[in-house]
Design a protein around this motif. Structure first.
Motif, PDB file in Angstrom:
ATOM      1  N   VAL A  42       0.660  -1.132   0.076  1.00 28.87           N
ATOM      2  CA  VAL A  42       0.190   0.037  -0.072  1.00 28.87           C
ATOM      3  C   VAL A  42       0.796   1.133   0.035  1.00 28.87           C
ATOM      4  O   VAL A  42       0.782   2.297  -0.673  1.00 28.87           O
ATOM      5  CB  VAL A  42      -1.004  -0.079   1.115  1.00 28.87           C
ATOM      6  N   VAL A  43       1.863   0.947   0.831  1.00 26.72           N
ATOM      7  CA  VAL A  43       2.791   2.221   0.933  1.00 26.72           C
ATOM      8  C   VAL A  43       3.590   2.738  -0.525  1.00 26.72           C
ATOM      9  O   VAL A  43       3.705   3.727  -1.038  1.00 26.72           O
ATOM     10  CB  VAL A  43       3.654   2.368   2.118  1.00 26.72           C
ATOM     11  N   GLY A  44       3.909   1.518  -0.917  1.00 25.62           N
ATOM     12  CA  GLY A  44       4.555   1.620  -2.531  1.00 25.62           C
ATOM     13  C   GLY A  44       3.754   2.329  -3.565  1.00 25.62           C
ATOM     14  O   GLY A  44       4.378   3.115  -4.174  1.00 25.62           O
ATOM     15  N   ILE A  45       2.560   1.689  -3.454  1.00 20.75           N
ATOM     16  CA  ILE A  45       1.728   2.147  -4.426  1.00 20.75           C
ATOM     17  C   ILE A  45       1.295   3.688  -4.243  1.00 20.75           C
ATOM     18  O   ILE A  45       1.645   4.566  -5.017  1.00 20.75           O
ATOM     19  CB  ILE A  45       0.405   1.452  -4.292  1.00 20.75           C
ATOM     20  N   GLY A  46       1.243   3.970  -2.928  1.00 23.62           N
ATOM     21  CA  GLY A  46       0.960   5.518  -2.358  1.00 23.62           C
ATOM     22  C   GLY A  46       2.268   6.163  -3.016  1.00 23.62           C
ATOM     23  O   GLY A  46       2.040   7.533  -3.529  1.00 23.62           O
ATOM     24  N   LEU A  47       3.405   5.959  -2.743  1.00 20.72           N
ATOM     25  CA  LEU A  47       4.728   6.603  -2.763  1.00 20.72           C
ATOM     26  C   LEU A  47       4.935   6.750  -4.226  1.00 20.72           C
ATOM     27  O   LEU A  47       5.010   7.918  -4.816  1.00 20.72           O
ATOM     28  CB  LEU A  47       5.976   6.082  -2.119  1.00 20.72           C
ATOM     29  N   ILE A  48       4.785   5.614  -5.024  1.00 16.61           N
ATOM     30  CA  ILE A  48       4.828   5.823  -6.569  1.00 16.61           C
ATOM     31  C   ILE A  48       3.877   6.928  -7.145  1.00 16.61           C
ATOM     32  O   ILE A  48       4.274   7.741  -8.091  1.00 16.61           O
ATOM     33  CB  ILE A  48       4.788   4.227  -7.255  1.00 16.61           C
ATOM     34  N   SER A  49       2.831   6.729  -6.908  1.00 20.18           N
ATOM     35  CA  SER A  49       1.608   7.627  -7.453  1.00 20.18           C
ATOM     36  C   SER A  49       1.768   9.076  -7.188  1.00 20.18           C
ATOM     37  O   SER A  49       1.579   9.879  -7.763  1.00 20.18           O
ATOM     38  CB  SER A  49       0.273   6.963  -7.022  1.00 20.18           C
ATOM     39  N   THR A  50       2.411   9.181  -5.741  1.00 19.27           N
ATOM     40  CA  THR A  50       2.804  10.514  -5.447  1.00 19.27           C
ATOM     41  C   THR A  50       3.680  11.053  -6.121  1.00 19.27           C
ATOM     42  O   THR A  50       3.517  12.247  -6.683  1.00 19.27           O
ATOM     43  CB  THR A  50       3.258  10.648  -3.889  1.00 19.27           C
ATOM     44  N   ILE A  51       4.739  10.348  -6.644  1.00 21.13           N
ATOM     45  CA  ILE A  51       6.058  11.118  -7.447  1.00 21.13           C
ATOM     46  C   ILE A  51       5.301  11.270  -8.940  1.00 21.13           C
ATOM     47  O   ILE A  51       5.603  12.216  -9.443  1.00 21.13           O
ATOM     48  CB  ILE A  51       7.055   9.901  -7.192  1.00 21.13           C
ATOM     49  N   LEU A  52       4.528  10.451  -9.433  1.00 18.65           N
ATOM     50  CA  LEU A  52       4.175  10.546 -10.637  1.00 18.65           C
ATOM     51  C   LEU A  52       2.866  11.779 -10.716  1.00 18.65           C
ATOM     52  O   LEU A  52       3.212  12.510 -11.714  1.00 18.65           O
ATOM     53  CB  LEU A  52       3.191   9.367 -10.842  1.00 18.65           C
ATOM     54  N   ILE A  53       2.352  11.783  -9.711  1.00 21.68           N
ATOM     55  CA  ILE A  53       1.440  13.026  -9.693  1.00 21.68           C
ATOM     56  C   ILE A  53       2.270  14.376  -9.614  1.00 21.68           C
ATOM     57  O   ILE A  53       1.835  15.348 -10.329  1.00 21.68           O
ATOM     58  CB  ILE A  53       0.542  12.814  -8.320  1.00 21.68           C
ATOM     59  N   LEU A  54       3.431  14.349  -8.812  1.00 21.58           N
ATOM     60  CA  LEU A  54       4.063  15.641  -8.705  1.00 21.58           C
ATOM     61  C   LEU A  54       4.750  15.872 -10.084  1.00 21.58           C
ATOM     62  O   LEU A  54       4.770  17.097 -10.333  1.00 21.58           O
ATOM     63  CB  LEU A  54       5.185  15.444  -7.760  1.00 21.58           C
ATOM     64  N   VAL A  55       5.244  14.701 -10.715  1.00 22.45           N
ATOM     65  CA  VAL A  55       5.713  15.099 -12.193  1.00 22.45           C
ATOM     66  C   VAL A  55       4.506  15.671 -13.057  1.00 22.45           C
ATOM     67  O   VAL A  55       4.800  16.345 -13.823  1.00 22.45           O
ATOM     68  CB  VAL A  55       6.373  13.903 -12.702  1.00 22.45           C
ATOM     69  N   LEU A  56       3.315  14.944 -13.048  1.00 21.57           N
ATOM     70  CA  LEU A  56       2.441  15.231 -13.923  1.00 21.57           C
ATOM     71  C   LEU A  56       1.796  16.716 -13.878  1.00 21.57           C
ATOM     72  O   LEU A  56       1.211  17.309 -14.596  1.00 21.57           O
ATOM     73  CB  LEU A  56       1.227  14.147 -13.930  1.00 21.57           C
ATOM     74  N   LYS A  57       1.646  16.943 -12.557  1.00 22.56           N
ATOM     75  CA  LYS A  57       0.999  17.965 -12.197  1.00 22.56           C
ATOM     76  C   LYS A  57       1.495  19.267 -12.907  1.00 22.56           C
ATOM     77  O   LYS A  57       0.927  20.237 -13.352  1.00 22.56           O
ATOM     78  CB  LYS A  57       1.140  18.331 -10.549  1.00 22.56           C
ATOM     79  N   GLU A  58       2.821  19.550 -13.206  1.00 21.47           N
ATOM     80  CA  GLU A  58       3.448  20.624 -14.060  1.00 21.47           C
ATOM     81  C   GLU A  58       2.881  20.517 -15.251  1.00 21.47           C
ATOM     82  O   GLU A  58       2.395  21.442 -16.087  1.00 21.47           O
ATOM     83  CB  GLU A  58       4.945  20.292 -14.032  1.00 21.47           C
ATOM     84  N   GLN A  59       2.685  19.214 -15.825  1.00 23.63           N
ATOM     85  CA  GLN A  59       2.247  19.375 -17.371  1.00 23.63           C
ATOM     86  C   GLN A  59       0.825  19.067 -17.602  1.00 23.63           C
ATOM     87  O   GLN A  59       0.392  20.055 -18.121  1.00 23.63           O
ATOM     88  CB  GLN A  59       2.778  18.063 -18.028  1.00 23.63           C
ATOM     89  N   LYS A  60       0.078  18.330 -16.855  1.00 26.69           N
ATOM     90  CA  LYS A  60      -1.415  18.133 -17.154  1.00 26.69           C
ATOM     91  C   LYS A  60      -1.947  17.770 -15.660  1.00 26.69           C
ATOM     92  O   LYS A  60      -1.982  16.833 -15.253  1.00 26.69           O
ATOM     93  CB  LYS A  60      -1.650  16.914 -18.015  1.00 26.69           C
ATOM     94  N   PRO A  61      -2.452  18.854 -15.234  1.00 21.17           N
ATOM     95  CA  PRO A  61      -2.982  18.716 -13.736  1.00 21.17           C
ATOM     96  C   PRO A  61      -4.268  17.863 -13.804  1.00 21.17           C
ATOM     97  O   PRO A  61      -4.492  17.117 -12.861  1.00 21.17           O
ATOM     98  CB  PRO A  61      -3.540  20.170 -13.642  1.00 21.17           C
ATOM     99  N   MET A  62      -4.983  17.786 -14.972  1.00 21.04           N
ATOM    100  CA  MET A  62      -6.104  16.855 -15.184  1.00 21.04           C
ATOM    101  C   MET A  62      -5.746  15.342 -14.915  1.00 21.04           C
ATOM    102  O   MET A  62      -6.451  14.661 -13.974  1.00 21.04           O
ATOM    103  CB  MET A  62      -6.535  16.823 -16.543  1.00 21.04           C
ATOM    104  N   PHE A  63      -4.654  15.079 -15.528  1.00 24.27           N
ATOM    105  CA  PHE A  63      -4.267  13.865 -15.418  1.00 24.27           C
ATOM    106  C   PHE A  63      -3.569  13.386 -13.902  1.00 24.27           C
ATOM    107  O   PHE A  63      -3.721  12.245 -13.237  1.00 24.27           O
ATOM    108  CB  PHE A  63      -3.171  13.315 -16.510  1.00 24.27           C
ATOM    109  N   ALA A  64      -2.957  14.376 -13.329  1.00 24.25           N
ATOM    110  CA  ALA A  64      -2.618  14.327 -11.945  1.00 24.25           C
ATOM    111  C   ALA A  64      -3.904  13.820 -10.986  1.00 24.25           C
ATOM    112  O   ALA A  64      -3.796  13.032 -10.311  1.00 24.25           O
ATOM    113  CB  ALA A  64      -1.897  15.348 -11.437  1.00 24.25           C
ATOM    114  N   PHE A  65      -5.154  14.620 -11.124  1.00 27.29           N
ATOM    115  CA  PHE A  65      -6.127  14.435 -10.529  1.00 27.29           C
ATOM    116  C   PHE A  65      -6.544  13.054 -10.573  1.00 27.29           C
ATOM    117  O   PHE A  65      -7.148  12.236  -9.594  1.00 27.29           O
ATOM    118  CB  PHE A  65      -7.386  15.328 -11.019  1.00 27.29           C
TER     119      PHE A  65
END
Lengths: 129, 253
Positions: free
Chosen positions: A6-29
């Motif tokens: 669970v923590v792994g999934i959470g961490l990975i998705s957090t990093i991905l979201i941080l990356v995505l947020k700059e480009q496409k906030p919609m996909f981050a959501f």
């Protein structure tokens, strides 16, 4: 060691979201929502196990099933309302999130209405007319 | 004393359950509300002997109220869970439509029976004619697949006495019965009235043996004339018409 997953999934998705947020906030959501649902589904089996154990215990001890049903409904409503409210809050819609929470609270209160009415009627009968 | 043990056990279990559930709750904001309901449950459990003493079966009432709440559902659910309720609504609608059709067929059958009676009376001058018309739904001859009402049976019973002058009973029954594939018209049965010597209408006993021979010819003639009349005026198949007459002769065509 499911907690690590669970923590792994959470961490990975957090990093991905941080990356995505700059480009496409919609996909981050969307990713945040999907991660939330994934973790929830991950846990739903465990929740089911707990609930079935409670049910078995209550059944074997002759407790009224209606009490258990009410309690399960409380848990369900609060989990679903909390989950939805957090997703909406992540998207930045604080007001809608609070409305969802309000709905959850009201629905929990509605569960109390029949119980309250029975208790009040009993008390009224106890009192001399 | 066993009820005391049961009561105590129930209280202990409910308290345990409540404390467990409180841990399970997701957030602080819901906690107060959940705690209220849980404490009410505990209170109800503690009061249960008094409640059952004063109010009867409180648990059944509670589950009834909960079930009603569940059924009412929310604004968007349309009253409960989707598909079964939709099916139920459709089934209800069909039942209502069926009932309405039955009723209208019955009314139409009464009307038709009344008209037939008028015609028979004006033609033969006989009183106490009893006409029963059975309407059924059948396929319309040529064009569509629509079901149209057809006369599936006409039963005419006559009595020589006027014991039953207002004897019109249009009964349409068993609309859903098999004879759906029947073209516009079917059996007519004409019974000719009761034995004049008995003076009472015995239309219900077509096999009554106590008739007299002299009546036979006239009765048969009348029967035939009635059948012909109905055949011509209503465009009926002679098989549909059944005439019972006079208790003596029972002409079935």
């Amino acid at each position: 060691m499911e907690i690590i997953q669970v923590v792994g999934i959470g961490l990975i998705s957090t990093i991905l979201i941080l990356v995505l947020k700059e480009q496409k906030p919609m996909f981050a959501f969307l990713l945040a929502t999907a991660t939330g649902i994934l973790i929830f589904l991950f846990l739903i089996g465990k929740i089911g196990m707990i609930l079935s154990t409670l049910e078995r215990v209550a059944e074997s001890s002759g407790m009224e099933m209606i009490y258990l049903k009410t309690v399960f409904k409380i848990i369900g409503i609060s989990y679903i309302a909390e989950f939805g409210a957090q997703i909406v809050r992540d998207a930045g819609q604080e007001s809608i999130a609070s409305k969802i929470e309000l709905a959850g609270k009201v629905l929990i209160m509605v569960l109390a209405v029949p119980i309250i009415s029975i208790i009040i009627e009993t008390v009224m009968k106890l009192l001399p007319a | 004393m066993s009820w005391l043990g049961d009561w105590l056990r129930e209280i202990i279990l409910v308290v345990l359950l409540a404390s467990f559930v409180e841990l399970l709750l997701p957030s602080k904001s819901m906690e107060r509300y959940a705690r209220l309901v849980l404490s009410l449950l505990i209170l109800l459990t503690m009061l249960s002997p008094i409640v059952s003493l004063l109010k009867g079966d409180a648990i059944a009432e509670l589950s009834l109220a909960m079930g009603r709440q569940e059924k009412e559902g929310g604004l968007f659910t349309g009253g409960g869970s989707g598909d079964p309720s939709l099916e139920k609504i459709l089934a209800d609608g069909q039942k209502l439509a069926q009932g309405r059709q039955d009723q209208s067929l019955k009314l139409a059958a009464e009307e038709v029976a009344e008209q037939m009676r008028e015609q028979i009376i004006s033609e033969t001058g006989k009183r106490g004619v009893n006409v029963t018309v059975t309407l059924g739904m059948g396929k319309s001859g040529g064009s569509g697949n629509e079901d149209i009402p057809v006369i599936s049976a006409v039963k005419v019973s006559m009595s020589l006495t006027t014991a039953n002058p207002t004897g019109v009973s249009g009964t349409s029954s068993s609309v859903a019965a098999p004879p759906i594939a029947i073209a516009p018209i079917e059996p007519v049965e004409v019974k000719i009235g009761a034995n004049p010597e008995n003076g009472s209408a015995s239309a219900d006993e077509p096999k009554a043996v106590n008739g007299n021979v002299t009546e036979d010819n006239t009765s048969t003639n009348e029967t035939e004339s009635i059948v012909k009349l109905l055949e011509q005026k209503w465009d009926l198949d002679p098989e549909v018409i059944q005439v019972d007459g006079g208790g003596v002769n029972n002409v079935k065509l």
